[in-house]
Design a protein around this motif. Sequence first.
Motif, PDB file in Angstrom:
ATOM      1  N   ASN A  41     -25.090  -9.805 154.304  1.00 48.42           N
ATOM      2  CA  ASN A  41     -23.887  -8.992 154.428  1.00 48.42           C
ATOM      3  C   ASN A  41     -23.778  -8.565 155.890  1.00 48.42           C
ATOM      4  O   ASN A  41     -24.607  -8.954 156.719  1.00 48.42           O
ATOM      5  CB  ASN A  41     -23.923  -7.785 153.472  1.00 48.42           C
ATOM      6  CG  ASN A  41     -25.096  -6.841 153.754  1.00 48.42           C
ATOM      7  OD1 ASN A  41     -25.545  -6.676 154.884  1.00 48.42           O
ATOM      8  ND2 ASN A  41     -25.592  -6.193 152.693  1.00 48.42           N
ATOM      9  N   ARG A  42     -22.768  -7.746 156.224  1.00 49.83           N
ATOM     10  CA  ARG A  42     -22.521  -7.446 157.634  1.00 49.83           C
ATOM     11  C   ARG A  42     -23.677  -6.666 158.274  1.00 49.83           C
ATOM     12  O   ARG A  42     -24.077  -6.945 159.402  1.00 49.83           O
ATOM     13  CB  ARG A  42     -21.204  -6.691 157.749  1.00 49.83           C
ATOM     14  CG  ARG A  42     -20.460  -6.920 159.024  1.00 49.83           C
ATOM     15  CD  ARG A  42     -20.124  -8.388 159.310  1.00 49.83           C
ATOM     16  NE  ARG A  42     -18.894  -8.848 158.700  1.00 49.83           N
ATOM     17  CZ  ARG A  42     -18.820  -9.919 157.913  1.00 49.83           C
ATOM     18  NH1 ARG A  42     -19.909 -10.626 157.614  1.00 49.83           N
ATOM     19  NH2 ARG A  42     -17.669 -10.315 157.422  1.00 49.83           N
ATOM     20  N   LYS A  81     -15.841 -11.737 154.029  1.00 48.02           N
ATOM     21  CA  LYS A  81     -17.174 -11.278 153.643  1.00 48.02           C
ATOM     22  C   LYS A  81     -18.235 -12.197 154.277  1.00 48.02           C
ATOM     23  O   LYS A  81     -18.323 -12.276 155.491  1.00 48.02           O
ATOM     24  CB  LYS A  81     -17.293 -11.206 152.126  1.00 48.02           C
ATOM     25  CG  LYS A  81     -16.379 -10.134 151.516  1.00 48.02           C
ATOM     26  CD  LYS A  81     -16.598  -9.983 150.021  1.00 48.02           C
ATOM     27  CE  LYS A  81     -15.720  -8.871 149.468  1.00 48.02           C
ATOM     28  NZ  LYS A  81     -15.909  -8.690 148.006  1.00 48.02           N
ATOM     29  N   ASN A  82     -19.012 -12.916 153.455  1.00 46.68           N
ATOM     30  CA  ASN A  82     -20.077 -13.748 154.044  1.00 46.68           C
ATOM     31  C   ASN A  82     -19.686 -15.230 154.103  1.00 46.68           C
ATOM     32  O   ASN A  82     -20.539 -16.086 154.290  1.00 46.68           O
ATOM     33  CB  ASN A  82     -21.383 -13.593 153.254  1.00 46.68           C
ATOM     34  CG  ASN A  82     -21.312 -14.196 151.868  1.00 46.68           C
ATOM     35  OD1 ASN A  82     -20.248 -14.241 151.268  1.00 46.68           O
ATOM     36  ND2 ASN A  82     -22.446 -14.644 151.359  1.00 46.68           N
ATOM     37  N   GLN A 127     -26.850  -6.639 157.306  1.00 43.73           N
ATOM     38  CA  GLN A 127     -28.010  -7.535 157.390  1.00 43.73           C
ATOM     39  C   GLN A 127     -27.851  -8.553 158.515  1.00 43.73           C
ATOM     40  O   GLN A 127     -28.814  -8.886 159.204  1.00 43.73           O
ATOM     41  CB  GLN A 127     -28.200  -8.243 156.050  1.00 43.73           C
ATOM     42  CG  GLN A 127     -28.615  -7.315 154.922  1.00 43.73           C
ATOM     43  CD  GLN A 127     -28.485  -7.960 153.555  1.00 43.73           C
ATOM     44  OE1 GLN A 127     -27.789  -8.974 153.388  1.00 43.73           O
ATOM     45  NE2 GLN A 127     -29.152  -7.386 152.568  1.00 43.73           N
TER      46      GLN A 127
END
Length: 218
Positions: free
Chosen positions: A179-180, A211-212, A182
């Motif tokens: 995620n952002r 998102k990812n 991480q």
Amino acid sequence: MDYQFIAETDLFEGCTTRQTEEMLNCLGAQEKTFPKECMIYHTGEEVHHMGLLLSGGINIVRTDVWGNQNIIGHIAPGEVFAETYACISGEPLLADVVTVKPSEVLFLDVFKVMSTCASSCSHHQRLIRNLVTIMASKNLNLTQKINHITPKTIRERLLSYLSQEAVRQGKESFDIPFNRQQMADYLSVERSALSAELSKMQKEGLLTYQKNHFTLNG
């Protein structure tokens, strides 16, 4: 226990489902489940068992004395963790092993893995070779991370990491395992600065993201 899935992992590559089941029985493998955000191994802990992730997700996280976190790597289903420390007696872990979602882990005693036995010797040799290959690959991944965080600017770090993911996955549109926050930890940058730079890069047409999920525009 899903022996077919385990037989298809890199650790058991080249082994049939039957051979894999025989070896796991001989090795005394233990399967355990963990909830999200659970600490499987702690920094400073000495470990004797390596883990094979069967489902879920795990991050390897290093935290300094001020509480700043740096994600060293991500473990996906089918991958192993803690194998290096388990092979070195008395060497304490330098990072935490933390689940990012509910996870199932198969633990293997490294001493038994590295010591061949009469009942499964021919398959066991293959297992040892596979483990050595995995460890060499992880050393390469650490080198690649160093390459990602060496550039001074956030944009250069993003381009380095995302370009490698595109090459590794063989496509310009792909998912990353972070995620952002991480992702920011992995690249050793501030989350707000990372998000701002991603927004600029999208406006400039270098990439698009949701998102990812990322798409690089060459």
